[in-house]
Design an enzyme around this catalytic site. Sequence first.
Site, PDB file in Angstrom:
ATOM      1  N   HIS A  99       0.860  -1.184   0.000  1.00 13.03           N
ATOM      2  CA  HIS A  99       0.000   0.000   0.000  1.00 13.03           C
ATOM      3  C   HIS A  99       0.898   1.236   0.000  1.00 13.03           C
ATOM      4  O   HIS A  99       1.588   1.500   0.989  1.00 13.03           O
ATOM      5  CB  HIS A  99      -0.890  -0.040   1.246  1.00 13.03           C
ATOM      6  CG  HIS A  99      -1.907   1.056   1.303  1.00 13.03           C
ATOM      7  ND1 HIS A  99      -2.904   1.086   2.254  1.00 13.03           N
ATOM      8  CD2 HIS A  99      -2.100   2.154   0.538  1.00 13.03           C
ATOM      9  CE1 HIS A  99      -3.663   2.153   2.067  1.00 13.03           C
ATOM     10  NE2 HIS A  99      -3.188   2.823   1.035  1.00 13.03           N
ATOM     11  N   ARG A 116       0.881   4.665   0.619  1.00 12.26           N
ATOM     12  CA  ARG A 116      -0.023   5.660   1.212  1.00 12.26           C
ATOM     13  C   ARG A 116       0.446   7.065   0.877  1.00 12.26           C
ATOM     14  O   ARG A 116       1.639   7.302   0.687  1.00 12.26           O
ATOM     15  CB  ARG A 116      -0.069   5.491   2.733  1.00 12.26           C
ATOM     16  CG  ARG A 116      -0.712   4.200   3.186  1.00 12.26           C
ATOM     17  CD  ARG A 116      -0.841   4.183   4.688  1.00 12.26           C
ATOM     18  NE  ARG A 116      -1.876   5.093   5.132  1.00 12.26           N
ATOM     19  CZ  ARG A 116      -3.091   4.717   5.525  1.00 12.26           C
ATOM     20  NH1 ARG A 116      -3.414   3.445   5.572  1.00 12.26           N
ATOM     21  NH2 ARG A 116      -3.966   5.615   5.893  1.00 12.26           N
ATOM     22  N   HIS A 124      -8.264  -7.940   5.051  1.00 12.74           N
ATOM     23  CA  HIS A 124      -8.200  -6.978   6.138  1.00 12.74           C
ATOM     24  C   HIS A 124      -8.574  -7.617   7.475  1.00 12.74           C
ATOM     25  O   HIS A 124      -9.661  -8.144   7.642  1.00 12.74           O
ATOM     26  CB  HIS A 124      -9.072  -5.733   5.914  1.00 12.74           C
ATOM     27  CG  HIS A 124      -8.477  -4.553   6.632  1.00 12.74           C
ATOM     28  ND1 HIS A 124      -8.783  -4.254   7.915  1.00 12.74           N
ATOM     29  CD2 HIS A 124      -7.537  -3.666   6.237  1.00 12.74           C
ATOM     30  CE1 HIS A 124      -8.062  -3.213   8.288  1.00 12.74           C
ATOM     31  NE2 HIS A 124      -7.297  -2.840   7.296  1.00 12.74           N
TER      32      HIS A 124
HETATM   33  N1  PXP Z   1      -6.410  -5.731   1.694  1.00 21.29           N
HETATM   34  C1  PXP Z   1      -6.460  -4.375   1.655  1.00 21.29           C
HETATM   35  C2  PXP Z   1      -7.215  -3.708   0.547  1.00 21.29           C
HETATM   36  C3  PXP Z   1      -5.804  -3.597   2.645  1.00 21.29           C
HETATM   37  O1  PXP Z   1      -5.874  -2.250   2.593  1.00 21.29           O
HETATM   38  C4  PXP Z   1      -5.061  -4.259   3.640  1.00 21.29           C
HETATM   39  C5  PXP Z   1      -4.283  -3.451   4.636  1.00 21.29           C
HETATM   40  O2  PXP Z   1      -3.328  -2.676   3.986  1.00 21.29           O
HETATM   41  C6  PXP Z   1      -5.019  -5.667   3.611  1.00 21.29           C
HETATM   42  C7  PXP Z   1      -5.720  -6.369   2.648  1.00 21.29           C
HETATM   43  C8  PXP Z   1      -4.239  -6.446   4.617  1.00 21.29           C
HETATM   44  O3  PXP Z   1      -4.780  -6.249   5.876  1.00 21.29           O
HETATM   45  P1  PXP Z   1      -4.058  -6.862   7.150  1.00 21.29           P
HETATM   46  O4  PXP Z   1      -2.726  -6.211   7.243  1.00 21.29           O
HETATM   47  O5  PXP Z   1      -4.988  -6.525   8.271  1.00 21.29           O
HETATM   48  O6  PXP Z   1      -3.938  -8.341   6.903  1.00 21.29           O
END
Ligand code: PXP
Length: 238
Positions: free
Chosen positions: A43, A45, A191
Amino acid sequence: MAKLGVNIDHIATLREVRKTRYPDPVEAAKIIENLGASSIVCHLREDRRHIQDNDIFHIKKVLNIPLNLEMAAREEIRTIALNVRPDTVTLVPERRQELTTEGGLNVIHDQTHLRKFIKPLREVGIHVSMFIEPDLDQIQASQDIGADVIEIHTGTYAQSLTRVDQERELDKIVQAAEYTYSCGLFIAAGHGLHYENTSVLKQKCPLIEEYNIGHAIIARAVFLGLERAVKDMKEIVR
Ligand code: PXP
């Protein structure tokens, strides 16, 4: 067999917290690729709190598996995406003060902007994924604007404290996956997923084709190493 995309943002978090050169997310991406992950997720940001622009360019250069770049629908980051050419761009909502991505995109509300925003990405062959709540209208709106992939936001499911809440959230995800399938779009989820709740989700919702998981894998790697952490999760999603 579902795929596992490993999000490596928190390798970069560890580096940025001290502004050192290590641990290197590019090295992590290669190790994770060699451990059999299906893709690498990062990501970029707007506040650059973890992954930096250079990381993305280097990761894309050395990877032999797909790169999934998560980003807000902002022009500055799209310019970078068009230069890097990841295999997939996942559009996520972003607020500066949040600890991590909170909630899914409101594709219904931002339809006009998002439709225009994704066009140049799709024109150069980048798959576009919408990170949305398990909501049928949001899925429909994503299909209408030309998305290729739906990533179902599993955060509410992951945070549910009671069995009843968890079951309710699982039902929503199952319905969303069925609807996405009927639309002919690729189904991802992610997530807040960890080793236990992914296992439950996998059993309840076999339609999910890809899991994108970061925090729990990197956290487990602190004690057990990346190899065990990735392999254990791979076994669950497959
Ligand atoms: N998918 C998306 C779209 C996300 O924004 C994130 C976090 O950056 C994740 C998956 C992964 O989430 P986690 O780090 O909680 O496993």
